[in-house]
Write a protein that holds these residues in place. Sequence first.
Motif, PDB file in Angstrom:
ATOM      1  N   ARG A   9       0.804  -1.219  -0.091  1.00 35.66           N
ATOM      2  CA  ARG A   9       0.171  -0.175  -0.080  1.00 35.66           C
ATOM      3  C   ARG A   9       0.943   1.055   0.094  1.00 35.66           C
ATOM      4  O   ARG A   9       0.532   2.258  -0.555  1.00 35.66           O
ATOM      5  N   ARG A  10       1.919   1.226   0.620  1.00 37.98           N
ATOM      6  CA  ARG A  10       2.856   2.444   0.588  1.00 37.98           C
ATOM      7  C   ARG A  10       3.523   2.522  -0.834  1.00 37.98           C
ATOM      8  O   ARG A  10       3.595   3.792  -1.204  1.00 37.98           O
ATOM      9  N   ARG A  34       0.659   4.179  -2.835  1.00 37.38           N
ATOM     10  CA  ARG A  34       0.484   5.706  -2.381  1.00 37.38           C
ATOM     11  C   ARG A  34       1.622   6.535  -2.908  1.00 37.38           C
ATOM     12  O   ARG A  34       1.205   7.567  -3.299  1.00 37.38           O
ATOM     13  N   ARG A  35       2.586   5.864  -3.323  1.00 36.08           N
ATOM     14  CA  ARG A  35       3.820   6.725  -3.818  1.00 36.08           C
ATOM     15  C   ARG A  35       3.610   6.788  -5.394  1.00 36.08           C
ATOM     16  O   ARG A  35       3.786   8.188  -5.921  1.00 36.08           O
ATOM     17  N   TYR A  73     -10.440   3.562  -1.307  1.00 39.65           N
ATOM     18  CA  TYR A  73      -9.263   4.421  -1.973  1.00 39.65           C
ATOM     19  C   TYR A  73      -9.431   5.714  -2.025  1.00 39.65           C
ATOM     20  O   TYR A  73      -8.305   6.327  -1.598  1.00 39.65           O
ATOM     21  N   LYS A 119      -8.486   6.586   1.676  1.00 40.73           N
ATOM     22  CA  LYS A 119      -7.262   6.128   2.436  1.00 40.73           C
ATOM     23  C   LYS A 119      -6.112   6.644   1.737  1.00 40.73           C
ATOM     24  O   LYS A 119      -4.747   6.630   2.221  1.00 40.73           O
ATOM     25  N   MET A 120      -6.211   6.760   0.218  1.00 40.38           N
ATOM     26  CA  MET A 120      -5.050   7.223  -0.499  1.00 40.38           C
ATOM     27  C   MET A 120      -5.287   8.572  -1.013  1.00 40.38           C
ATOM     28  O   MET A 120      -6.235   9.176  -1.222  1.00 40.38           O
ATOM     29  N   ARG A 121      -4.108   9.051  -1.065  1.00 40.35           N
ATOM     30  CA  ARG A 121      -3.824  10.585  -1.539  1.00 40.35           C
ATOM     31  C   ARG A 121      -3.757  10.589  -3.158  1.00 40.35           C
ATOM     32  O   ARG A 121      -2.609  10.289  -3.311  1.00 40.35           O
TER      33      ARG A 121
END
Length: 423
Positions: free
Chosen positions: A144-145, A148-149, A168, A171-173
């Motif tokens: 997930r990290r 996210r990147r 999504y 929790k995700m930007r």
Amino acid sequence: MKISFLIHNAYGIGGTITTTFNLAGALAERHEVEIVSALRHRESPNLRPDPRIRLRPLVDLREEKEHPLHLRPATVYPESEYRYGQYSELTDQRIAEYLRTTDADVVVGTRPGLNVHLALQAPARTVRVAQEHLTLDNHHPRLRRVLRRVYPRLDALTTVTHADAAAYRRKMRLPGVRVEALPNSVPDPSLPPADGNAPVVVAAGRLVQVKRYDLLIEAFAAVAAERPDWQLRIYGKGEEHDRLRRLIDELGLYDNVFLMGAAIPMEAEWVKGSIAAATSNFEPFGMTIVEAMRLGLPVVSTDCPHGPAEIIADGEDGRLVPVGDRDALSAALLALVRDDDKRRRMGRTALENSRRYGPGPVVAQAEELFAGLVAARSAGRPASPPGGASRLLVSRGYAAKDAVHTALGTVMRSVRSGRKEER
């Protein structure tokens, strides 16, 4: 429009392969479509793609398994992704080369590791769409990290349920990335629907622990005790086969419960039943639920995250029971076994309600999404959620197709004209 799907191994068996072939085949009626398989392990695919689709592999394991670069670990494909061990420096290079040279208007990745390649390596001229066939919460925190990147480089992300799309967004930007629920589609059946008379419950899927076929067998014991003429047929293969076989014998259900092996396609087996059962602890979507409903079977399912509750209208076209509750599962099955009229009525409702998962409505939504993204890329605008356009398409289904096709034609003429000027 040219659309390219990047998939792990199109020559195997699995839900992602089935849904990719279904969507690609429906899109091939109006567009140029290819499926690019990162890996290949056999001469012909288990599932035959539409003949209009070009299928091409990047690494053929029959010839290149011992290639020096394939013996080195991958550096682009994320180590925290489930399939990492099957990827290598060779797959890194081949995927990068494919993405660098593709002339597709839209490239669709079909698993997180491939979506990382897509986000990092697809050229600026190409629309990048990542599909999520599992769920965000199902992924390891390290993966997930990574997502996210790199996912902010995408144009769009599609999930198979609204619940996962919401996860999504929450929790995700992903600024500027269009996040939508695009459900899996099931082709229109080629057989007449089940009539609801056969004393048979049908289940299908991999014989793995998360599917909880042990729970289903135990729950069916109550059905067999009251109605010994009823059968449970479980289709699939997997690591749980021997344990399930022993359980059937221990419960004395050898005349009522049958492990049928894999059946491809399943259509002819669904119509031999009157009720379908799904007992998973976790189900990202629930492809077999839709398949059964499209052939007129009410489905008794566990109310697990995320798919079943978005597919089944409890009490109308099926039943939802708590995860792991054997007694509730038995009661729901028995209620339909005992009541012929209810079973047939719910089967007819399942047939009608499941039409929204046919190729027409789903392809209309996919085309609306792709057309909007291509238009935004052509105009130099970032992709952004259009405030409910896809929901409108889902609700209108086939009626939306003509409007989408008209808009799509306009978009593509503009894009092609722009490309000619660039040359």
